[in-house]
Design a protein around this motif. Sequence first.
Motif, mmCIF file in Angstrom:
data_model
loop_
_atom_site.group_PDB
_atom_site.id
_atom_site.type_symbol
_atom_site.label_atom_id
_atom_site.label_comp_id
_atom_site.label_asym_id
_atom_site.label_seq_id
_atom_site.Cartn_x
_atom_site.Cartn_y
_atom_site.Cartn_z
ATOM 1 N N ASP A 233 39.147 76.249 63.528
ATOM 2 C CA ASP A 233 40.582 76.049 63.388
ATOM 3 C C ASP A 233 40.880 74.569 63.141
ATOM 4 O OD1 ASP A 233 43.074 77.305 63.325
ATOM 5 O OD2 ASP A 233 43.532 76.734 65.392
ATOM 6 N N ARG A 234 41.481 74.263 61.981
ATOM 7 C CA ARG A 234 41.667 72.866 61.593
ATOM 8 C C ARG A 234 42.868 72.736 60.660
ATOM 9 N NH1 ARG A 234 36.683 69.068 59.361
ATOM 10 N NH2 ARG A 234 37.650 67.074 59.813
ATOM 11 N N TYR A 235 43.631 71.673 60.850
ATOM 12 C CA TYR A 235 44.854 71.484 60.074
ATOM 13 C C TYR A 235 44.939 70.073 59.510
ATOM 14 C CZ TYR A 235 46.107 75.611 62.778
ATOM 15 O OH TYR A 235 46.095 76.851 63.359
ATOM 16 N N VAL A 236 45.586 69.949 58.353
ATOM 17 C CA VAL A 236 46.004 68.661 57.830
ATOM 18 C C VAL A 236 47.518 68.627 58.000
ATOM 19 C CG1 VAL A 236 46.022 69.626 55.473
ATOM 20 C CG2 VAL A 236 46.159 67.152 55.821
ATOM 21 N N ILE A 237 48.010 67.539 58.576
ATOM 22 C CA ILE A 237 49.429 67.424 58.912
ATOM 23 C C ILE A 237 49.998 66.198 58.213
ATOM 24 C CG2 ILE A 237 51.112 67.211 60.782
ATOM 25 C CD1 ILE A 237 48.965 68.382 62.660
ATOM 26 N N LEU A 238 51.052 66.397 57.448
ATOM 27 C CA LEU A 238 51.752 65.307 56.773
ATOM 28 C C LEU A 238 52.923 64.888 57.657
ATOM 29 C CD1 LEU A 238 52.162 63.623 54.107
ATOM 30 C CD2 LEU A 238 53.691 65.474 53.350
ATOM 31 N N VAL A 239 52.941 63.611 58.055
ATOM 32 C CA VAL A 239 54.002 63.130 58.936
ATOM 33 C C VAL A 239 54.767 61.987 58.270
ATOM 34 C CG1 VAL A 239 52.834 63.833 61.047
ATOM 35 C CG2 VAL A 239 52.445 61.528 60.131
ATOM 36 N N GLU A 240 55.918 61.685 58.842
ATOM 37 C CA GLU A 240 56.821 60.678 58.279
ATOM 38 C C GLU A 240 56.149 59.312 58.191
ATOM 39 O OE1 GLU A 240 60.287 59.106 56.580
ATOM 40 O OE2 GLU A 240 59.640 61.178 56.900
ATOM 41 N N GLY A 241 55.368 58.952 59.201
ATOM 42 C CA GLY A 241 54.676 57.670 59.161
ATOM 43 C C GLY A 241 55.638 56.504 59.122
ATOM 44 N N LYS A 242 55.472 55.655 58.118
ATOM 45 C CA LYS A 242 56.320 54.464 57.989
ATOM 46 C C LYS A 242 57.478 54.674 57.028
ATOM 47 C CE LYS A 242 52.501 51.346 59.120
ATOM 48 N NZ LYS A 242 51.653 50.217 58.665
ATOM 49 N N GLY A 243 57.698 55.932 56.647
ATOM 50 C CA GLY A 243 58.850 56.231 55.797
ATOM 51 C C GLY A 243 58.486 56.956 54.520
ATOM 52 N N SER A 244 59.288 57.939 54.147
ATOM 53 C CA SER A 244 59.054 58.730 52.932
ATOM 54 C C SER A 244 59.515 57.975 51.692
ATOM 55 C CB SER A 244 59.807 60.054 53.037
ATOM 56 O OG SER A 244 59.254 60.875 54.038
ATOM 57 N N PRO A 245 58.847 58.246 50.561
ATOM 58 C CA PRO A 245 57.692 59.135 50.427
ATOM 59 C C PRO A 245 56.333 58.417 50.540
ATOM 60 C CG PRO A 245 58.481 58.567 48.249
ATOM 61 C CD PRO A 245 59.394 57.847 49.230
ATOM 62 N N ASP A 246 56.328 57.105 50.270
ATOM 63 C CA ASP A 246 55.033 56.425 50.131
ATOM 64 C C ASP A 246 54.477 55.845 51.427
ATOM 65 O OD1 ASP A 246 55.155 57.085 47.482
ATOM 66 O OD2 ASP A 246 55.847 55.117 46.797
ATOM 67 N N GLY A 247 55.250 55.953 52.497
ATOM 68 C CA GLY A 247 54.769 55.497 53.788
ATOM 69 C C GLY A 247 54.312 56.637 54.673
#
Length: 404
Positions: A233-247
């Motif tokens: 069981d494994r996932y890739v998660i896209l998070v906001e980070g330092k700001g959308s879209p390139d952060g």
Amino acid sequence: MLDVADEISRFNAGRDPERLAMKYARMRTSAFVFLRGTCHLFYKRVSKGSLLESSPHAWICGDMHLENFGSYKGDNRLIYFDINDFDEACLAPCLFEMIRLLTSVLVAADDLKLSRAEALALCHIAVDSYAAALRFGKARWIEEETAGGMVAELFAALHQRSRVDHLNRRTELKGKKRTLRVDGKKALPVTDKTREKITAFMGDLAGREPNPAFYEIIDVARRIAGTGSLGVDRYVILVEGKGSPDGNYLLDMKLALPSATAPNVNTLQPRWASEAERVVEIQRRDQVVSQAFLHAVEFEKRPYVLRGLQPSEDRVALENWNGKLPRLESVVRNMAELVAWAHFRSSGRQTSAIADDLIAFGEKSKWQLALIDLATQCEAQVVSDWQAYCKAFDAGAFDLTAKS
């Protein structure tokens, strides 16, 4: 007599069928890929005589092979080249790590188009480098300024790849919003129910972090990566980070299962709070600097390891040695040194050997040629097991569609 097909089927029982089918198909392609996918079988097969068991105890990654090294960004935001997979990590005699590394060199010879003499020469380089690093008596590390050869080329390539490039390979950009690219090669879709659960989990995690907005979830998918753990069981998660879209940032979250190596070593293991705690704690001990975002977490009452997602391109392209053996010698030398340095960093912890014992072991010579001889025996066993696997695979023993 051990039934290879049955052993592999039982070990992988309960994994995601879609990704497990990919693992089985990949293992059919070469003995080296088979080796990477059957750590449990390797350590069940290896001869556990005095040669291995009399070596000093160390915290090992447990699944050492040529593909278990790569570059990563540390939690200090600097980039290092180091051991990068600790799923099978445990306390064991230190040569349990080296015997698997040497065997991987020999088994990978066909894939890398190495002659027998060249493969054995690399084994001698590895053993000599490991012993020399032990004798030196101090842990060092490999970063851009200290890298050479093909590892230096890896660092140079990283300079040419930006965060946006990394995101663009994994996501689709529509306006100012990214979504994960679900292509059946790197990622598979999740159900709406799973998406809801992971979104709620990440929301709870964010509430306990200094910067909650960083962990705001944008998208999630099932991740396709690795060989040995494929189907876990494994996932890739896209998070906001330092700001959308390139952060935006990509995180990897993988279920932590019990070490496949630990049951095959006669070493008492400490009690960990969870399997994820085991993986994370040993990784923190062994690596020069911890990988960014490394956490042991609990999701759906099961232990997971959360960390920054490392692209597959962050490994040395060994196949690009271009027929120049010194290029491979340099990489293998680095790998063996990294093993020794990891053992020093974690020395004296929960009954692992102290530095003086490791240094004394490096000064001995009797074990070195014997270890290479044992590696040739392990190589023969791996190839034999792979041939038995191929026969069973071709006969439909691993056809998950037929079994469902």
